[in-house]
Design a protein around this motif. Structure first.
Motif, short mmCIF file in Angstrom:
data_model
loop_
_atom_site.label_atom_id
_atom_site.label_comp_id
_atom_site.label_asym_id
_atom_site.label_seq_id
_atom_site.Cartn_x
_atom_site.Cartn_y
_atom_site.Cartn_z
N CYS A 36 -1.83 -23.17 -19.54
CA CYS A 36 -1.80 -22.48 -18.24
C CYS A 36 -0.41 -21.89 -17.99
O CYS A 36 0.60 -22.50 -18.30
CB CYS A 36 -2.13 -23.50 -17.15
N CYS A 62 -0.51 -27.54 -12.65
CA CYS A 62 -1.80 -27.58 -13.36
C CYS A 62 -1.64 -28.40 -14.65
O CYS A 62 -0.67 -28.24 -15.38
CB CYS A 62 -2.24 -26.16 -13.69
N CYS A 105 -5.75 -25.71 -12.03
CA CYS A 105 -5.62 -24.61 -11.07
C CYS A 105 -6.90 -23.77 -11.08
O CYS A 105 -7.75 -23.91 -11.96
CB CYS A 105 -4.40 -23.76 -11.39
N CYS A 118 -7.67 -21.85 -14.39
CA CYS A 118 -8.19 -22.70 -15.47
C CYS A 118 -9.62 -23.15 -15.16
O CYS A 118 -10.47 -23.14 -16.05
CB CYS A 118 -7.28 -23.89 -15.69
ZN LIG Z 1 -4.04 -23.78 -14.79
#
Ligand SMILES: [Zn+2]
Ligand SMILES: [Zn+2]
Length: 207
Positions: A173, A179, A199, A202
């Motif tokens: 990410c 995240c 997040c 993702c």
């Molecule tokens: Zn992410």
């Protein structure tokens, strides 16, 4: 009195709406990351691993992904899986050796490394997983220095959920520093910065 009652009723309604929203937000996070309901993942200890770690992983992987988690009996790590220096294990050799048609999370307390470049042929890592694939490995070796058991478990959870994320096709990410799919780059500080959370970007990749 009628007006007061109306205001109070409105406040109660607002509070209720907020509670429902907060609950819905929690559900969304978990649902969005569940791959397939009723899927099974096997947790395979490589050498002796504390039952506390295994039970904890079982619970956290189930909570986050919805997998049914089955702990297998331990199998030893053999010398041919060692890296060239013979001081730590080569994570990619472990993955090749144990690569399985079933979902498999390998867990070891031994140090694992991966070839990052010619200059860093044995770069110490927390975990490695095929992307996409079924098999990943995590090591507790670099997670427990100078921290409590609870902190170590929290790190182990994030590393395992990260590697399973790779198995499910997620790349690293670059959108949110909290995240779990952020690249750790070998630093535990990044893992500590993360939340047990993916997040929006993702999570979107699962759909
Ligand atoms: Zn992410
Ligand atoms: Zn990664």
């Amino acid at each position: 009195m009628g007006e007061n009652y109306f205001i109070m009723a409105r406040r109660k309604l607002l509070l209720l709406a907020l509670l429902v929203l907060a609950f819905a937000a929690t559900i969304t996070v978990y649902n969005a990351t569940k791959p397939k309901p009723q899927s099974v993942i096997y947790i395979q200890p490589l050498g002796e691993v504390s039952p506390e770690y295994l039970t904890f992983l079982q619970q956290s992987v189930h909570r986050f992904y919805g997998y049914q988690c089955v702990v297998k009996p331990a199998v030893p790590l053999t010398p041919h899986l060692l890296a060239a220096s013979q001081t730590r294990y080569e994570a990619s050799k472990i993955l090749q050796q144990f690569n399985s048609p079933q979902n498999l999370l390998l867990v070891t307390t031994q140090d694992i490394a991966h070839r990052k470049s010619a200059a860093q042929p044995e770069y110490g890592i927390f975990g490695l997983g095929y992307r996409p694939g079924t098999t990943c490995v995590v090591s507790t070796f670099r997670l427990h220095r100078k921290v409590s058991r609870a902190k170590c478990l929290e790190r182990l959870e994030k590393v395992a959920l990260h590697e399973i994320g790779h198995n499910l096709g997620l790349p690293h990410c670059t959108h949110d520093k909290h995240c779990m799919m952020q690249a750790a780059q070998g630093t535990i500080k990044q893992v500590d910065l993360e939340k047990v959370w993916f997040c929006e970007v993702c999570r979107g990749k699962f759909n």
